[in-house]
Scaffold this motif. Structure first.
Motif, PDB file in Angstrom:
ATOM      1  N   THR A 353       3.005   0.948  17.079  1.00  0.00           N
ATOM      2  CA  THR A 353       4.099   0.831  16.131  1.00  0.00           C
ATOM      3  C   THR A 353       3.949   1.916  15.076  1.00  0.00           C
ATOM      4  O   THR A 353       2.829   2.351  14.784  1.00  0.00           O
ATOM      5  CB  THR A 353       4.126  -0.557  15.465  1.00  0.00           C
ATOM      6  N   MET A 355       4.654   1.414  11.973  1.00  0.00           N
ATOM      7  CA  MET A 355       4.250   0.780  10.723  1.00  0.00           C
ATOM      8  C   MET A 355       2.742   0.944  10.574  1.00  0.00           C
ATOM      9  O   MET A 355       1.954   0.335  11.308  1.00  0.00           O
ATOM     10  CB  MET A 355       4.637  -0.698  10.717  1.00  0.00           C
ATOM     11  N   CYS A 357       0.459   0.013   8.446  1.00  0.00           N
ATOM     12  CA  CYS A 357      -0.371  -1.147   8.120  1.00  0.00           C
ATOM     13  C   CYS A 357      -0.571  -2.034   9.341  1.00  0.00           C
ATOM     14  O   CYS A 357      -1.682  -2.522   9.598  1.00  0.00           O
ATOM     15  CB  CYS A 357       0.251  -1.948   6.979  1.00  0.00           C
ATOM     16  N   LEU A 383       4.570 -10.407   8.268  1.00  0.00           N
ATOM     17  CA  LEU A 383       5.578  -9.809   9.136  1.00  0.00           C
ATOM     18  C   LEU A 383       6.115 -10.819  10.143  1.00  0.00           C
ATOM     19  O   LEU A 383       7.319 -10.893  10.385  1.00  0.00           O
ATOM     20  CB  LEU A 383       5.008  -8.586   9.858  1.00  0.00           C
ATOM     21  N   GLY A 435       7.355  -4.502   1.244  1.00  0.00           N
ATOM     22  CA  GLY A 435       6.351  -3.453   1.363  1.00  0.00           C
ATOM     23  C   GLY A 435       5.657  -3.119   0.056  1.00  0.00           C
ATOM     24  O   GLY A 435       4.580  -2.506   0.063  1.00  0.00           O
ATOM     25  N   CYS A 445       0.714   3.138   2.949  1.00  0.00           N
ATOM     26  CA  CYS A 445       2.101   3.588   2.856  1.00  0.00           C
ATOM     27  C   CYS A 445       2.243   5.106   2.732  1.00  0.00           C
ATOM     28  O   CYS A 445       3.244   5.678   3.184  1.00  0.00           O
ATOM     29  CB  CYS A 445       2.801   2.891   1.697  1.00  0.00           C
ATOM     30  N   CYS A 448       2.563   6.570   6.164  1.00  0.00           N
ATOM     31  CA  CYS A 448       3.467   5.866   7.072  1.00  0.00           C
ATOM     32  C   CYS A 448       4.771   6.648   7.251  1.00  0.00           C
ATOM     33  O   CYS A 448       5.259   7.308   6.327  1.00  0.00           O
ATOM     34  CB  CYS A 448       3.769   4.475   6.513  1.00  0.00           C
ATOM     35  N   PHE A 450       7.606   5.326   7.521  1.00  0.00           N
ATOM     36  CA  PHE A 450       8.659   4.650   6.766  1.00  0.00           C
ATOM     37  C   PHE A 450       8.450   4.841   5.270  1.00  0.00           C
ATOM     38  O   PHE A 450       7.325   5.040   4.793  1.00  0.00           O
ATOM     39  CB  PHE A 450       8.689   3.158   7.113  1.00  0.00           C
ATOM     40  N   CYS A 461      11.005   0.979   4.754  1.00  0.00           N
ATOM     41  CA  CYS A 461       9.928   0.135   5.280  1.00  0.00           C
ATOM     42  C   CYS A 461      10.521  -1.131   5.886  1.00  0.00           C
ATOM     43  O   CYS A 461      11.328  -1.819   5.240  1.00  0.00           O
ATOM     44  CB  CYS A 461       8.980  -0.231   4.139  1.00  0.00           C
TER      45      CYS A 461
END
Length: 518
Positions: A353, A355, A357, A383, A435, A445, A448, A450, A461
């Motif tokens: 993914t 994301m 995190c 999530l 987020g 972050c 990331c 996003f 995010c």
């Protein structure tokens, strides 16, 4: 059926999470007459596809404990996973032992999961031999003590239970009052890891001969199970667990309080103790662990916020979740307060993914059968709740992937804390967050794809895109929760058109991430 030979004393069952010399099933053991039964069975290894390290750890710890008993002159009937005669159930192995040898009685300690407890209770009614199922006194709070505490209460909150346990044990008390004047120092334990601060090195236990053999057996017999075996470093014997605990007290506990909620890329351990696998299997005694941590504070070797926070996880949370589990099962496993109805996305298994995190939490879980409590609660758990994943699927995932997961500790944490499926039995509010929380407590972050600052749109995010839609979707269930008054006031001020737009974006995000209707 073979005819049993001459009668022996007592058949004593020891399960894979009962590897303690002071186990109640072993009280009164007569090495000259009694037999200890231990069995590695498919039923326990496969009721969910447990992480390979979890199975290897359990088998290795069981084999080490059997050797420990044999060195004391105890006769151990040990059934290996690849024994051709293995019935592959605990009840089946009890029957097989009784068919082979006549015993005056069967003694066992109550097990930790409702599923197996029901099977062993049924066995006791048909065994044809007296069966004594004893209380598990390795826990600090008995079932009766928890029921007495819970009786008549409309809400069950860990904080107030924890205070009772402090009073019962005298831990961190001076003249009946909490050391330092406060019961809880959690407000001091929420610091983000500053740049340049290095995490401490960890004592990991290289597999000994017994563990290497168990690892090889798991690789051969469970090749399709989740997880990797290469990084195995768990204690599998009491002496090894003691070494890890001693290292934690000496080098890690002093920093535990400040950084216990922090997360960092590529840092799976942070300042966490890594003792849960040993405590849950019986290699360490939880009350002894708490008392020795208190000594560190009393001797000026660790600050109060670190010691209190560590003790609270064991004396408070561990005992509380076990009490909730046995108070509420089997009904508890049916709870789905938010009517969550989505599937668990594939990236929970693959880690594939964008994301950052989630990718880090899942990859460290695959590699180590471990992620620390904030990763479990505020990344993967948060999530799953925002996505509306059905709690059955969340339960199964957590029970599968972590080496310290048993249903009694996993289910209240997932249904109560992570997904609010119990509607507030366990916690006072859902731990839903955008987020912004992850950004505040981690360095995820910045790297990331996003944008954690963007609230909507394809680059935003996903936690942000899901958060307001989650509140809108559940407004009839949650808007009267006083702890959610502020976000619901904000949501109300958005107006109906914007609320519908946020709900539509959250729905599209759920679908895009693979959380589809079951």
């Amino acid at each position: 059926m073979s005819q049993p030979s001459m009668t022996r004393g007592t058949l004593r069952l020891v399960l894979g999470d009962q590897l303690s010399d002071r186990l109640s099933a072993l009280e009164g053991l007569d090495p000259a007459r009694d037999v200890v039964l231990m069995a590695e069975v498919q039923d326990e290894a496969t009721y969910v596809p447990h992480h390979k390290q979890k199975i290897a750890l359990t088998f290795a710890a069981m084999r080490s404990f059997a050797l420990r008993l044999e060195r004391r002159g105890v006769t151990v009937r040990y059934v290996r996973i690849d024994d051709p005669a293995n019935t592959h159930s605990i009840v089946g192995e009890l029957h097989r032992a009784l068919d082979t040898q006549a015993f005056e009685a069967v003694v066992m300690t109550e097990c930790g999961e409702c599923r197996l407890a029901e099977a062993l209770s049924a066995f006791s009614s048909i065994a044809g031999t007296p069966v004594d199922i004893r209380e598990d006194r390795r826990f600090i709070c008995s079932h009766d003590r928890f029921r007495r505490w819970a009786s008549g209460k409309s809400q069950l909150r860990m904080e107030f239970f924890y205070r009772e346990m402090r009073k019962d044990t005298g831990i961190l008390l001076d003249d009946g009052q909490p050391v330092g004047g406060q019961w809880n120092y959690d407000a001091e334990n929420r610091k983000k890891l500053p740049k340049g601060l290095r995490t401490p090195s960890r004592l990991r236990i290289p597999p000994d001969d017994v563990a290497r053999e168990a690892i090889a057996d798991v690789a051969r017999l469970f090749p399709d199970h989740f997880g990797e075996l290469d990084a195995f470093g768990w204690p599998t014997a009491a002496e090894q667990a003691e070494a890890v605990f001693a290292d934690f007290l000496r080098t890690i506990l002093p920093g535990f309080g400040d950084w216990q909620d922090a997360m960092a890329r590529g840092e799976p351990w942070m300042w966490h103790s890594l003792l849960s696998t040993s405590i849950h299997r019986g290699l360490l005694d939880p009350l002894d662990v708490c008392r020795r941590a208190e000594v560190e504070y009393r001797q000026g070797l660790a600050p109060l916020n670190a010691v209190e926070g560590f003790i609270r996880q064991i004396l408070g949370w561990r005992e509380f979740v076990r009490g909730i589990y046995w108070l509420k099962v089997p009904e508890y496993r049916q709870r789905n307060f938010l009517d969550a109805d989505r599937t668990l996305p594939e990236f929970y298994w693959s880690g594939q993914t964008d994301m950052a995190c989630v990718a880090d939490a899942v990859s460290t879980t695959k590699r180590n059968a471990y992620a620390h409590h904030i990763q479990r609660l505020m990344v993967t758990g948060n999530l799953a709740m925002l996505l509306g994943v059905h709690p059955d699927e969340v339960d199964d995932w957590y029970l599968t992937v972590y080496a310290d997961a048993y249903e009694w500790v996993e289910m209240p944490n997932t249904r109560g804390m992570a997904t609010f499926a119990d509607g507030g039995i366990f916690g006072s509010k859902p731990y839903a967050a955008s987020g912004a929380y992850i950004d505040r407590m981690s360095d995820y972050c910045g790297a990331c794809r996003f944008d954690v600052k963007a609230k909507t749109g394809a680059k935003a995010c996903p936690f942000n895109r899901l958060y307001w839609g989650f509140l809108e979707r559940n407004r009839d269930r949650l808007r009267d929760n006083v702890r959610l008054a502020m976000p619901y006031r904000t949501l109300e001020n958005f107006g109906p058109e914007k609320r519908q737009a946020l709900l539509a974006e959250a729905e599209a995000t759920r679908e895009a991430l693979g959380a589809v209707r079951r």
